[in-house]
Design a protein around this motif. Structure first.
Motif, PDB file in Angstrom:
ATOM      1  N   LYS A 286       0.818  -1.201  -0.212  1.00 12.03           N
ATOM      2  CA  LYS A 286      -0.078  -0.128   0.112  1.00 12.03           C
ATOM      3  C   LYS A 286       0.682   1.430   0.037  1.00 12.03           C
ATOM      4  CE  LYS A 286      -3.971  -2.001   2.321  1.00 12.03           C
ATOM      5  NZ  LYS A 286      -4.775  -1.994   3.672  1.00 12.03           N
ATOM      6  N   GLN A 287       2.051   1.226   0.734  1.00 17.95           N
ATOM      7  CA  GLN A 287       2.773   2.529   1.097  1.00 17.95           C
ATOM      8  C   GLN A 287       3.992   2.695  -0.057  1.00 17.95           C
ATOM      9  OE1 GLN A 287       3.798   2.764   5.172  1.00 17.95           O
ATOM     10  NE2 GLN A 287       1.688   2.285   5.889  1.00 17.95           N
ATOM     11  N   ILE A 288       4.408   1.744  -0.626  1.00 15.27           N
ATOM     12  CA  ILE A 288       5.497   1.798  -1.545  1.00 15.27           C
ATOM     13  C   ILE A 288       5.232   2.971  -2.636  1.00 15.27           C
ATOM     14  CG2 ILE A 288       4.588  -0.140  -2.919  1.00 15.27           C
ATOM     15  CD1 ILE A 288       8.494   0.820  -2.225  1.00 15.27           C
ATOM     16  N   ARG A 289       6.197   3.600  -2.928  1.00 12.47           N
ATOM     17  CA  ARG A 289       6.191   4.744  -3.790  1.00 12.47           C
ATOM     18  C   ARG A 289       7.273   4.460  -4.739  1.00 12.47           C
ATOM     19  NH1 ARG A 289       1.861   4.388  -2.615  1.00 12.47           N
ATOM     20  NH2 ARG A 289       0.422   5.701  -1.797  1.00 12.47           N
ATOM     21  N   LEU A 290       7.299   4.157  -6.196  1.00 13.39           N
ATOM     22  CA  LEU A 290       8.122   3.696  -7.053  1.00 13.39           C
ATOM     23  C   LEU A 290       8.423   4.871  -7.980  1.00 13.39           C
ATOM     24  CD1 LEU A 290       7.259   0.183  -7.471  1.00 13.39           C
ATOM     25  CD2 LEU A 290       9.123   0.932  -6.213  1.00 13.39           C
ATOM     26  N   PRO A 291       9.674   5.164  -8.265  1.00 16.02           N
ATOM     27  CA  PRO A 291      10.114   6.131  -9.276  1.00 16.02           C
ATOM     28  C   PRO A 291       9.318   5.821 -10.716  1.00 16.02           C
ATOM     29  CG  PRO A 291      11.967   5.249  -8.196  1.00 16.02           C
ATOM     30  CD  PRO A 291      10.864   4.409  -7.854  1.00 16.02           C
ATOM     31  N   ARG A 292       9.099   7.014 -11.308  1.00 16.22           N
ATOM     32  CA  ARG A 292       8.132   6.882 -12.376  1.00 16.22           C
ATOM     33  C   ARG A 292       8.875   5.989 -13.650  1.00 16.22           C
ATOM     34  NH1 ARG A 292       3.640   8.750 -14.428  1.00 16.22           N
ATOM     35  NH2 ARG A 292       3.396   8.763 -16.556  1.00 16.22           N
ATOM     36  N   ASP A 293      10.409   6.104 -13.656  1.00 18.35           N
ATOM     37  CA  ASP A 293      10.965   5.408 -14.841  1.00 18.35           C
ATOM     38  C   ASP A 293      10.959   4.061 -14.538  1.00 18.35           C
ATOM     39  OD1 ASP A 293      12.547   5.652 -12.417  1.00 18.35           O
ATOM     40  OD2 ASP A 293      14.434   6.216 -13.615  1.00 18.35           O
ATOM     41  N   TYR A 294      10.911   3.632 -13.240  1.00 20.23           N
ATOM     42  CA  TYR A 294      10.941   2.184 -12.906  1.00 20.23           C
ATOM     43  C   TYR A 294       9.567   1.600 -13.178  1.00 20.23           C
ATOM     44  CZ  TYR A 294      10.620  -2.096 -10.072  1.00 20.23           C
ATOM     45  OH  TYR A 294      10.273  -3.179  -9.765  1.00 20.23           O
ATOM     46  N   VAL A 295       8.346   2.335 -13.038  1.00 17.20           N
ATOM     47  CA  VAL A 295       6.973   1.866 -13.383  1.00 17.20           C
ATOM     48  C   VAL A 295       6.815   1.827 -14.684  1.00 17.20           C
ATOM     49  CG1 VAL A 295       4.477   2.669 -13.050  1.00 17.20           C
ATOM     50  CG2 VAL A 295       6.159   2.912 -11.185  1.00 17.20           C
ATOM     51  N   GLU A 296       7.557   2.860 -15.529  1.00 16.93           N
ATOM     52  CA  GLU A 296       7.221   2.904 -16.930  1.00 16.93           C
ATOM     53  C   GLU A 296       7.966   1.677 -17.578  1.00 16.93           C
ATOM     54  OE1 GLU A 296       8.349   6.641 -18.189  1.00 16.93           O
ATOM     55  OE2 GLU A 296       6.345   7.781 -17.813  1.00 16.93           O
ATOM     56  N   GLU A 297       9.433   1.613 -17.014  1.00 13.15           N
ATOM     57  CA  GLU A 297       9.953   0.384 -17.504  1.00 13.15           C
ATOM     58  C   GLU A 297       9.174  -0.955 -17.214  1.00 13.15           C
ATOM     59  OE1 GLU A 297      14.438  -1.819 -16.938  1.00 13.15           O
ATOM     60  OE2 GLU A 297      13.950  -0.296 -15.560  1.00 13.15           O
ATOM     61  N   MET A 298       8.534  -1.370 -16.146  1.00  9.93           N
ATOM     62  CA  MET A 298       8.155  -2.457 -15.912  1.00  9.93           C
ATOM     63  C   MET A 298       6.588  -2.657 -17.026  1.00  9.93           C
ATOM     64  SD  MET A 298       9.493  -4.288 -13.560  1.00  9.93           S
ATOM     65  CE  MET A 298      11.042  -3.513 -14.155  1.00  9.93           C
ATOM     66  N   TYR A 299       5.988  -1.516 -16.806  1.00 11.24           N
ATOM     67  CA  TYR A 299       4.854  -1.664 -17.684  1.00 11.24           C
ATOM     68  C   TYR A 299       4.569  -1.240 -19.188  1.00 11.24           C
ATOM     69  CZ  TYR A 299       2.591  -2.478 -13.090  1.00 11.24           C
ATOM     70  OH  TYR A 299       2.263  -2.994 -11.808  1.00 11.24           O
ATOM     71  N   GLN A 300       5.600  -0.853 -19.761  1.00 14.85           N
ATOM     72  CA  GLN A 300       5.785  -0.440 -21.009  1.00 14.85           C
ATOM     73  C   GLN A 300       6.923  -1.429 -21.806  1.00 14.85           C
ATOM     74  OE1 GLN A 300       6.872   3.645 -21.810  1.00 14.85           O
ATOM     75  NE2 GLN A 300       5.159   4.381 -20.646  1.00 14.85           N
ATOM     76  N   SER A 301       7.210  -2.529 -21.061  1.00 16.46           N
ATOM     77  CA  SER A 301       8.150  -3.752 -21.534  1.00 16.46           C
ATOM     78  C   SER A 301       7.394  -4.375 -22.667  1.00 16.46           C
ATOM     79  CB  SER A 301       8.584  -4.490 -20.338  1.00 16.46           C
ATOM     80  OG  SER A 301       7.475  -5.176 -19.519  1.00 16.46           O
TER      81      SER A 301
END
Length: 304
Positions: free
Chosen positions: A270-285
């Protein structure tokens, strides 16, 4: 006299398997080869960790008792070599409990056995393989908690007792972002493991996202890929089509939120806040966009 000696030898081999890497290898290879004679065929549940495979594996064992159901995470030379190093180290240092050491030793023997079968010249054996995908960030967080003590030597319970949950949360956030070693596993698994070991390229054809599963055929390999998010609605239909198993139902197993770390695991999610570049790397792969729709990806990113 022979009747008395045989149990003594078995007890000695069992004790040796708990203390020695070589003894463990001999013991588990012996048990594996002995067990294989009673089965009519075999199925591999072969996937990256933390994608719901334990439930599928246990359910297959129950619904298909005539088949040997092997549960493995690697079948390539590189993956097996890396895993063997960890298993050997577990005997030199107290990295894992005796029960965990038994499990990983048996896993190593199984993957080596299967690797030898796969590599046999003129191999005409028919291979039935089940693999599972999961949205990558959820998988990575689950995997992180699984190896937190086992491979990263964190000592979660001791830390909670010593510094409290708030400080632990801060440390976990840093550990996940900067020290967790397997962020890219979901993005590369089907190229690095499945394609290399089995020759199946899942990216060569579209994945039917509305169905939640797909069956791939390549030479002597038939691969069933399921989405974790769709297991409950499609696994029965998929297993009937793939293995002819009628009435197949999934058993719940190995759920992270029910383990010893359940409270801190849910809080971290619930609390984890991840860098946008990490999120984009995961979900745009390539991996995520192949197995999930644009709407599903937007939902994952919103929740992440």
């Amino acid at each position: 006299m022979n009747i008395e000696i045989k149990p003594a030898i078995n007890r000695f081999i069992t004790r040796l398997s708990e203390k020695s890497f070589i003894g463990s290898t001999v013991y588990h290879r012996r048990m594996l080869l002995k067990s294989m004679s009673k089965y009519q065929g075999q199925v591999l549940v072969y996937q990256m960790g933390k994608v719901g495979s334990t439930a599928v594996w246990k359910s297959l064992q129950r619904f298909a008792p005539h088949l040997a159901v092997h549960h493995v995470h690697m079948l390539t030379e590189t993956g097996i070599r890396r895993f063997e190093s960890f298993v050997r180290e577990s005997f030199r240092r107290e990295l894992v409990s005796s029960a965990q050491r038994k499990l990983i030793s048996r896993h190593l023997v199984t993957v080596k056995y299967l690797k030898r079968l796969l590599d046999q010249a003129n191999n005409e054996r028919r291979w039935k393989v089940v693999s599972i995908v999961r949205e990558p960030m959820g998988r990575n967080i689950s995997s992180f908690f699984e190896i937190l003590d086992l491979q990263m030597d964190y000592g979660l319970q001791k830390k909670l007792d010593e510094i409290g949950s708030d400080q632990v949360m801060n440390e976990l956030h840093d550990l996940f972002l900067n020290h967790y070693p397997d962020h890219h596993v979901p993005l590369t698994f089907f190229d690095v493991e499945i394609k290399e070991a089995l020759g199946v390229d899942v990216y060569a054809q579209p994945f039917p996202k509305q169905d939640g599963y797909c069956i791939y055929n390549h030479r002597n390999v038939q691969l069933l890929v399921l989405r974790l998010e769709d297991l409950n609605r499609c696994v029965g239909r998929a297993m009937e089509e793939f293995l002819g198993l009628k009435g197949f139902q999934l058993e719940k197993a190995n759920v992270g939120t029910e383990k010893i770390y359940s409270e801190i695991y849910r809080r971290f999610q619930k609390q984890i806040r991840l860098p946008r570049d990490y999120v984009e790397e995961m979900y745009q792969s390539k991996y995520t966009t192949h197995f999930y729709s644009e709407d599903e990806i937007r939902s994952f990113m919103k929740n992440g």
